[in-house]
Design a protein around this motif. Structure first.
Motif, short mmCIF file in Angstrom:
data_model
loop_
_atom_site.label_atom_id
_atom_site.label_comp_id
_atom_site.label_asym_id
_atom_site.label_seq_id
_atom_site.Cartn_x
_atom_site.Cartn_y
_atom_site.Cartn_z
N GLU A 27 0.72 -1.30 0.12
CA GLU A 27 0.15 0.08 -0.07
C GLU A 27 0.83 1.21 0.00
OE1 GLU A 27 -2.55 -0.49 3.31
OE2 GLU A 27 -4.02 -1.39 2.24
N ASP A 28 1.82 1.24 0.76
CA ASP A 28 3.14 2.42 0.79
C ASP A 28 3.52 2.53 -0.68
OD1 ASP A 28 4.27 4.50 1.99
OD2 ASP A 28 6.14 3.10 1.91
N LEU A 29 3.88 1.62 -1.25
CA LEU A 29 4.52 1.64 -2.43
C LEU A 29 3.56 2.11 -3.46
CD1 LEU A 29 6.68 -1.59 -2.61
CD2 LEU A 29 7.40 0.77 -2.65
N LEU A 30 2.25 1.75 -3.45
CA LEU A 30 1.29 2.41 -4.35
C LEU A 30 0.98 3.62 -4.05
CD1 LEU A 30 -1.06 -0.70 -4.25
CD2 LEU A 30 0.43 -0.18 -5.99
N GLN A 31 1.45 4.58 -3.10
CA GLN A 31 1.22 5.70 -3.04
C GLN A 31 1.82 6.75 -4.08
OE1 GLN A 31 -1.29 6.99 -0.80
NE2 GLN A 31 -1.50 4.69 -0.40
N PRO A 32 1.21 7.69 -4.64
CA PRO A 32 1.92 8.63 -5.51
C PRO A 32 3.10 9.20 -5.06
CG PRO A 32 -0.19 9.14 -5.39
CD PRO A 32 -0.10 8.29 -4.55
N CYS A 33 4.38 9.29 -5.75
CA CYS A 33 5.73 9.88 -5.35
C CYS A 33 6.61 9.89 -6.69
CB CYS A 33 6.41 8.90 -4.11
SG CYS A 33 6.76 7.10 -4.71
N ASP A 34 7.68 10.72 -6.27
CA ASP A 34 8.67 10.57 -7.39
C ASP A 34 9.55 9.43 -7.44
OD1 ASP A 34 10.90 10.92 -6.05
OD2 ASP A 34 10.58 13.16 -5.65
N ARG A 35 10.13 9.22 -8.75
CA ARG A 35 10.83 8.00 -9.16
C ARG A 35 11.94 7.67 -7.95
NH1 ARG A 35 12.95 6.46 -15.10
NH2 ARG A 35 10.82 5.87 -15.13
N LYS A 36 12.48 8.88 -7.54
CA LYS A 36 13.86 8.60 -6.62
C LYS A 36 13.26 8.10 -5.31
CE LYS A 36 17.49 10.96 -4.09
NZ LYS A 36 18.14 12.35 -3.73
N THR A 37 12.07 8.61 -4.73
CA THR A 37 11.61 8.23 -3.64
C THR A 37 11.02 6.87 -3.77
OG1 THR A 37 10.82 10.56 -3.06
CG2 THR A 37 9.76 8.80 -2.01
N TYR A 38 10.46 6.45 -4.95
CA TYR A 38 9.82 5.18 -4.91
C TYR A 38 10.99 4.26 -5.01
CZ TYR A 38 7.52 1.05 -7.00
OH TYR A 38 6.89 -0.06 -7.01
N GLY A 39 12.08 4.68 -5.59
CA GLY A 39 13.34 3.43 -5.41
C GLY A 39 13.63 3.35 -4.16
N GLU A 40 13.84 4.35 -3.39
CA GLU A 40 14.25 4.42 -1.95
C GLU A 40 12.97 3.39 -0.95
OE1 GLU A 40 14.43 8.54 -0.91
OE2 GLU A 40 16.16 8.61 -1.66
N LYS A 41 11.74 3.59 -1.36
CA LYS A 41 10.80 2.96 -0.90
C LYS A 41 10.89 1.41 -0.93
CE LYS A 41 6.60 5.07 -0.72
NZ LYS A 41 5.34 5.79 -1.14
N LEU A 42 11.13 1.20 -2.22
CA LEU A 42 11.31 -0.18 -2.80
C LEU A 42 12.44 -1.19 -2.22
CD1 LEU A 42 10.09 -2.16 -4.84
CD2 LEU A 42 11.81 -1.16 -6.65
#
Length: 73
Positions: A27-42
């Motif tokens: 659910e956290d990964l599905l939240q809108p964010c920029d590419r860099k933030t998504y990579g960090e969350k991943l």
């Protein structure tokens, strides 16, 4: 309420702690964010679930396609 989703809240309350952790991470990964933030969350998700980044990406894709139930089974 759509009959198809009438039992979803019940399903969510029946998740084991591990299943709930997976659901929370996705659910956290599905939240809108920029590419860099998504990579960090991943990367954080990978560590938290002790799974490879690729496995987490598969979880997200499967969630988007089939929903939570398919990931957990």
């Amino acid at each position: 309420m759509d009959e198809q989703f009438s039992d979803v809240p019940e399903l969510i309350t029946q998740l084991s702690p591990e299943e709930q952790k997976i659901a929370d991470v996705i659910e956290d990964l599905l939240q809108p964010c920029d590419r860099k933030t998504y990579g960090e969350k991943l990367k954080r998700a990978s560590i938290r679930l002790n799974k490879s980044v690729r496995t987490i990406q598969r979880y997200v894709k499967q969630w988007e396609k089939d929903g939570l139930y398919q990931i957990l089974n």
